[in-house]
Structures are given as C-alpha cells and as structure tokens.
Design a protein around this motif. Structure first.
Motif, PDB file in Angstrom:
ATOM      1  N   GLN A  23       0.844  -1.203   0.000  1.00 15.46           N
ATOM      2  CA  GLN A  23       0.000   0.000   0.000  1.00 15.46           C
ATOM      3  C   GLN A  23       0.882   1.258   0.000  1.00 15.46           C
ATOM      4  OE1 GLN A  23      -3.488  -0.163  -0.368  1.00 15.46           O
ATOM      5  NE2 GLN A  23      -2.782  -2.238  -0.844  1.00 15.46           N
ATOM      6  N   HIS A  24       1.888   1.197  -0.873  1.00 12.16           N
ATOM      7  CA  HIS A  24       2.870   2.276  -0.961  1.00 12.16           C
ATOM      8  C   HIS A  24       2.263   3.520  -1.618  1.00 12.16           C
ATOM      9  CE1 HIS A  24       7.062   3.741  -1.033  1.00 12.16           C
ATOM     10  NE2 HIS A  24       6.670   4.395  -2.112  1.00 12.16           N
ATOM     11  N   LYS A  25       2.588   4.676  -1.072  1.00 15.47           N
ATOM     12  CA  LYS A  25       2.075   5.943  -1.599  1.00 15.47           C
ATOM     13  C   LYS A  25       3.217   6.816  -2.086  1.00 15.47           C
ATOM     14  CE  LYS A  25      -1.903   5.864   1.530  1.00 15.47           C
ATOM     15  NZ  LYS A  25      -2.601   6.545   2.649  1.00 15.47           N
ATOM     16  N   PHE A  26       2.970   7.480  -3.211  1.00 12.72           N
ATOM     17  CA  PHE A  26       3.933   8.404  -3.793  1.00 12.72           C
ATOM     18  C   PHE A  26       3.377   9.830  -3.700  1.00 12.72           C
ATOM     19  CE2 PHE A  26       4.301   4.358  -6.021  1.00 12.72           C
ATOM     20  CZ  PHE A  26       5.667   4.105  -5.997  1.00 12.72           C
ATOM     21  N   GLY A  27       4.260  10.782  -3.516  1.00 15.56           N
ATOM     22  CA  GLY A  27       3.825  12.171  -3.431  1.00 15.56           C
ATOM     23  C   GLY A  27       3.224  12.697  -4.716  1.00 15.56           C
ATOM     24  N   PHE A  28       3.544  12.046  -5.843  1.00 17.98           N
ATOM     25  CA  PHE A  28       3.063  12.526  -7.139  1.00 17.98           C
ATOM     26  C   PHE A  28       1.769  11.842  -7.586  1.00 17.98           C
ATOM     27  CE2 PHE A  28       6.138   9.094  -7.942  1.00 17.98           C
ATOM     28  CZ  PHE A  28       5.363   8.217  -8.701  1.00 17.98           C
ATOM     29  N   THR A  32      -7.413  19.677  -0.397  1.00 17.53           N
ATOM     30  CA  THR A  32      -6.659  18.474  -0.081  1.00 17.53           C
ATOM     31  C   THR A  32      -6.985  17.329  -1.039  1.00 17.53           C
ATOM     32  OG1 THR A  32      -8.361  17.797   1.502  1.00 17.53           O
ATOM     33  CG2 THR A  32      -6.493  19.060   2.353  1.00 17.53           C
ATOM     34  N   ARG A  33      -6.032  16.422  -1.168  1.00 20.00           N
ATOM     35  CA  ARG A  33      -6.195  15.247  -2.027  1.00 20.00           C
ATOM     36  C   ARG A  33      -5.573  14.048  -1.320  1.00 20.00           C
ATOM     37  NH1 ARG A  33      -3.441  17.165  -7.566  1.00 20.00           N
ATOM     38  NH2 ARG A  33      -4.484  15.329  -8.442  1.00 20.00           N
ATOM     39  N   THR A  34      -6.131  12.881  -1.544  1.00 19.08           N
ATOM     40  CA  THR A  34      -5.623  11.662  -0.923  1.00 19.08           C
ATOM     41  C   THR A  34      -4.657  10.955  -1.862  1.00 19.08           C
ATOM     42  OG1 THR A  34      -7.664  11.342   0.328  1.00 19.08           O
ATOM     43  CG2 THR A  34      -6.259   9.404   0.038  1.00 19.08           C
ATOM     44  N   ALA A  35      -3.540  10.500  -1.303  1.00 24.34           N
ATOM     45  CA  ALA A  35      -2.572   9.756  -2.107  1.00 24.34           C
ATOM     46  C   ALA A  35      -3.171   8.405  -2.506  1.00 24.34           C
ATOM     47  CB  ALA A  35      -1.285   9.547  -1.318  1.00 24.34           C
ATOM     48  N   LEU A  36      -2.955   8.015  -3.750  1.00 26.55           N
ATOM     49  CA  LEU A  36      -3.461   6.736  -4.253  1.00 26.55           C
ATOM     50  C   LEU A  36      -2.373   5.671  -4.077  1.00 26.55           C
ATOM     51  CD1 LEU A  36      -5.068   7.950  -7.616  1.00 26.55           C
ATOM     52  CD2 LEU A  36      -6.189   7.635  -5.394  1.00 26.55           C
ATOM     53  N   PRO A  37      -2.607   4.640  -3.291  1.00 30.89           N
ATOM     54  CA  PRO A  37      -1.569   3.637  -3.049  1.00 30.89           C
ATOM     55  C   PRO A  37      -1.487   2.599  -4.167  1.00 30.89           C
ATOM     56  CG  PRO A  37      -3.520   3.065  -1.817  1.00 30.89           C
ATOM     57  CD  PRO A  37      -3.828   4.380  -2.503  1.00 30.89           C
ATOM     58  N   VAL A  38      -0.314   2.036  -4.319  1.00 31.17           N
ATOM     59  CA  VAL A  38      -0.166   0.833  -5.147  1.00 31.17           C
ATOM     60  C   VAL A  38      -0.027  -0.331  -4.185  1.00 31.17           C
ATOM     61  CG1 VAL A  38       0.874   2.024  -7.103  1.00 31.17           C
ATOM     62  CG2 VAL A  38       2.355   1.120  -5.294  1.00 31.17           C
ATOM     63  N   ASP A  39      -0.444  -1.517  -4.617  1.00 33.48           N
ATOM     64  CA  ASP A  39      -0.471  -2.657  -3.706  1.00 33.48           C
ATOM     65  C   ASP A  39       0.927  -3.042  -3.214  1.00 33.48           C
ATOM     66  OD1 ASP A  39      -3.246  -2.849  -3.878  1.00 33.48           O
ATOM     67  OD2 ASP A  39      -3.134  -4.115  -5.663  1.00 33.48           O
ATOM     68  N   ASP A  55      -7.145   4.123 -12.005  1.00 34.05           N
ATOM     69  CA  ASP A  55      -6.246   3.105 -12.558  1.00 34.05           C
ATOM     70  C   ASP A  55      -5.397   3.684 -13.686  1.00 34.05           C
ATOM     71  OD1 ASP A  55      -7.141   1.191 -10.810  1.00 34.05           O
ATOM     72  OD2 ASP A  55      -8.511   0.220 -12.222  1.00 34.05           O
ATOM     73  N   GLU A  56      -6.032   4.449 -14.556  1.00 30.47           N
ATOM     74  CA  GLU A  56      -5.298   5.092 -15.659  1.00 30.47           C
ATOM     75  C   GLU A  56      -4.315   6.122 -15.135  1.00 30.47           C
ATOM     76  OE1 GLU A  56      -5.066   4.550 -18.975  1.00 30.47           O
ATOM     77  OE2 GLU A  56      -6.120   2.702 -18.403  1.00 30.47           O
ATOM     78  N   ARG A  57      -4.733   6.843 -14.100  1.00 27.47           N
ATOM     79  CA  ARG A  57      -3.844   7.856 -13.516  1.00 27.47           C
ATOM     80  C   ARG A  57      -2.604   7.203 -12.929  1.00 27.47           C
ATOM     81  NH1 ARG A  57      -6.719  12.085  -9.675  1.00 27.47           N
ATOM     82  NH2 ARG A  57      -7.827  12.322 -11.650  1.00 27.47           N
ATOM     83  N   LYS A  58      -2.790   6.050 -12.298  1.00 24.82           N
ATOM     84  CA  LYS A  58      -1.646   5.330 -11.741  1.00 24.82           C
ATOM     85  C   LYS A  58      -0.670   4.944 -12.844  1.00 24.82           C
ATOM     86  CE  LYS A  58      -3.821   3.245  -7.657  1.00 24.82           C
ATOM     87  NZ  LYS A  58      -4.182   1.990  -6.954  1.00 24.82           N
ATOM     88  N   LYS A  59      -1.205   4.392 -13.926  1.00 22.02           N
ATOM     89  CA  LYS A  59      -0.351   3.956 -15.029  1.00 22.02           C
ATOM     90  C   LYS A  59       0.452   5.119 -15.604  1.00 22.02           C
ATOM     91  CE  LYS A  59      -3.516   0.225 -16.404  1.00 22.02           C
ATOM     92  NZ  LYS A  59      -4.441  -0.255 -17.455  1.00 22.02           N
ATOM     93  N   LYS A  60      -0.236   6.224 -15.878  1.00 21.19           N
ATOM     94  CA  LYS A  60       0.429   7.376 -16.486  1.00 21.19           C
ATOM     95  C   LYS A  60       1.442   8.011 -15.539  1.00 21.19           C
ATOM     96  CE  LYS A  60      -3.382   8.574 -19.611  1.00 21.19           C
ATOM     97  NZ  LYS A  60      -4.404   9.590 -19.961  1.00 21.19           N
ATOM     98  N   SER A  61       1.066   8.147 -14.271  1.00 19.10           N
ATOM     99  CA  SER A  61       1.955   8.796 -13.302  1.00 19.10           C
ATOM    100  C   SER A  61       3.199   7.953 -13.029  1.00 19.10           C
ATOM    101  CB  SER A  61       1.204   9.058 -11.993  1.00 19.10           C
ATOM    102  OG  SER A  61       0.149   9.971 -12.187  1.00 19.10           O
ATOM    103  N   LEU A  62       3.013   6.638 -12.913  1.00 20.05           N
ATOM    104  CA  LEU A  62       4.152   5.763 -12.676  1.00 20.05           C
ATOM    105  C   LEU A  62       5.081   5.750 -13.884  1.00 20.05           C
ATOM    106  CD1 LEU A  62       2.311   2.799 -10.913  1.00 20.05           C
ATOM    107  CD2 LEU A  62       3.882   4.431  -9.837  1.00 20.05           C
ATOM    108  N   ARG A  63       4.482   5.704 -15.079  1.00 18.67           N
ATOM    109  CA  ARG A  63       5.284   5.719 -16.303  1.00 18.67           C
ATOM    110  C   ARG A  63       6.084   7.019 -16.405  1.00 18.67           C
ATOM    111  NH1 ARG A  63       1.414   5.855 -20.003  1.00 18.67           N
ATOM    112  NH2 ARG A  63       0.867   3.687 -19.558  1.00 18.67           N
ATOM    113  N   ALA A  64       5.433   8.119 -16.058  1.00 18.29           N
ATOM    114  CA  ALA A  64       6.099   9.420 -16.138  1.00 18.29           C
ATOM    115  C   ALA A  64       7.269   9.519 -15.165  1.00 18.29           C
ATOM    116  CB  ALA A  64       5.096  10.543 -15.860  1.00 18.29           C
TER     117      ALA A  64
END
Length: 251
Positions: A134-139, A150-157, A202-211
C-alpha cells in the motif's frame, strides 16, 4: 436536564416497549425515540436519538443513571454507547473490541489472508525482497476533496524500490461490475460513479508511474486457478510458475 424531564414517563415507555413491542433483550436507545415522541416526552428526533442521549448524559454526570434502571452504558475510550435492557436480562456486546481486537487490527487480519496478500508474499519470495505494501507516492494523488484543497494519495499494492517496480493486484470487482462494491447509484466528489472513478484512478496510476520511470505490472486473479467464488485455489507451486513468467525481467 433530567429534573425537567418526566423520568417516570420515560421508564413507563421503556417498560411498555419490552412488554409489548419487542422480544429483544436489549436495544439501542435511539430505537425508542418514536415511542418517546408519541408519549409527548420529546417533540422530535435529532441525530438518531440525541434527545434521549442528552438525558442519559445528564443523569450520568450527576451519578443518577439508576433513575432509569433499564439503561446500560457501554463505555469506550472516547465515546459512550447507550442501550436499554429488558429487566432480568443482561446486555451482551457485539462490538469487535470485546475480543480484544480493534477494527483496524481486524482489517489487517482480513487483509493478511487475502488473495492479494498471498500473491505479494509469493512475489517477495521470488524477487527476494520485501515489498512496501500500500505504498504511496507524493506525485500520485486522487481528486480534490470537497474543501477544494486536499487530495488523498493513491496507493499501489506493492512497491519494490530497488527494482523500481510497482505491482497492482486486480481482483474481479476491479474489472467487472459487482453491485456491492460498485454502488453505481452513488456519485463521487468528481461527479462520476465509483466504477468510473476506479477506472480513472487506474489510468492515472499507469500514467503517473510511467512518467516517473516506475514500471507497473498488473497481476489479476484471472492469471490463476480460481474456485467458483473467483478466489484463488492457491496451488503454490503452480502459482509461482505463473508469477515467474510475469516477473521474469526482475528475477
């Protein structure tokens, strides 16, 4: 406050309730609000039983709860939950805390036995590393909250920092419509349904991680042998072979 309330009338309503209305041995005090109102004790209900709770709190502060002999106070660290108990019966709490396990601990126990956790345990073994779960990134953030600030960080498993690898376990409810999880009629703060919001995230995770040059591997229960409820059969030897193929670049 209790000096201004007809305590005898309250007690009569409670006695009538247990004698004629319910077979239960105890009930939350809010359940009797319609009967208190009908008896003219309160004009209206507020916040699901607040008027009677105020009476009980006042009595409690004066160490006078015995004036309503039906009452039982279930005291927690911060809050008190009020119940009326049938004469001759005892209140038996259904709260998870009675087992010595908090809601947060219970959630962790359930999570520990999940298919997601089982798969990530196998990934840890194959990759010879312990994932940050449930790791969270600042981006990587969700949409703005109602306050617009405010916004909540989206975790990856799972995230393996040394490998720059993120893993998402995709269960059936993430790829298909399951009414209990989706609750399509409810709208998120962004004005879309939960299934739509999940797809957006889900799409945001893919794009943000790729970036950020982090590789994402999606692993679903569809990759493994499952039972009729779409839960993993958990043939560990076979499941490892599946994961070895999916993770071959990192093993």
């Amino acid at each position: 406050m209790h000096e201004q309330i007809e305590l005898e009338k309250i007690n009569q309503v409670i006695a009538d309730y247990f004698d004629n209305i319910t077979k239960e041995n105890w009930v939350a005090v809010k359940e009797l609000m319609p009967y208190f109102i009908k008896a003219g004790i309160f004009n209206a209900d507020v916040k699901k039983g607040l008027p009677i709770r105020k009476v009980l709190r006042s009595l409690d502060a004066d160490n006078a709860l015995a004036k309503i002999p039906f009452v039982h106070a279930e005291r927690k660290d911060k809050d008190t939950y009020w119940y009326f108990v049938r004469p001759g019966s005892s209140y038996v709490s259904k709260a998870i805390n009675d087992t010595g396990v908090t809601k947060k601990q219970k959630a962790k126990i359930i999570k520990a036995g999940s298919d997601e956790n089982y798969v990530i345990d196998l990934c840890d073994e194959l990759l010879q590393q312990r994932a940050s779960r449930q790791h969270k990134f600042g981006f990587l953030l969700g949409d703005y909250h109602k306050n617009g600030k405010t916004r909540t960080a989206l975790p990856v498993d799972a995230y393996y920092a040394a490998l720059n690898l993120a893993i998402e376990f995709i269960e059936k409810q993430n790829s298909g419509s399951v009414s209990f999880f989706d609750k399509v009629e409810r709208r998120t703060i962004s004005g879309v349904s939960r299934p739509e919001q999940r797809k957006i995230y889900d799409e945001r995770k893919k794009k943000s991680l790729r970036a950020n040059n982090i590789q994402l591997i999606e692993i679903g229960n569809s990759n493994f042998d499952c039972d009729n409820e779409n839960k993993l059969v958990r043939n560990e030897a076979q499941d490892k072979k599946v994961l070895e193929k999916l993770l071959k670049e990192f093993i």
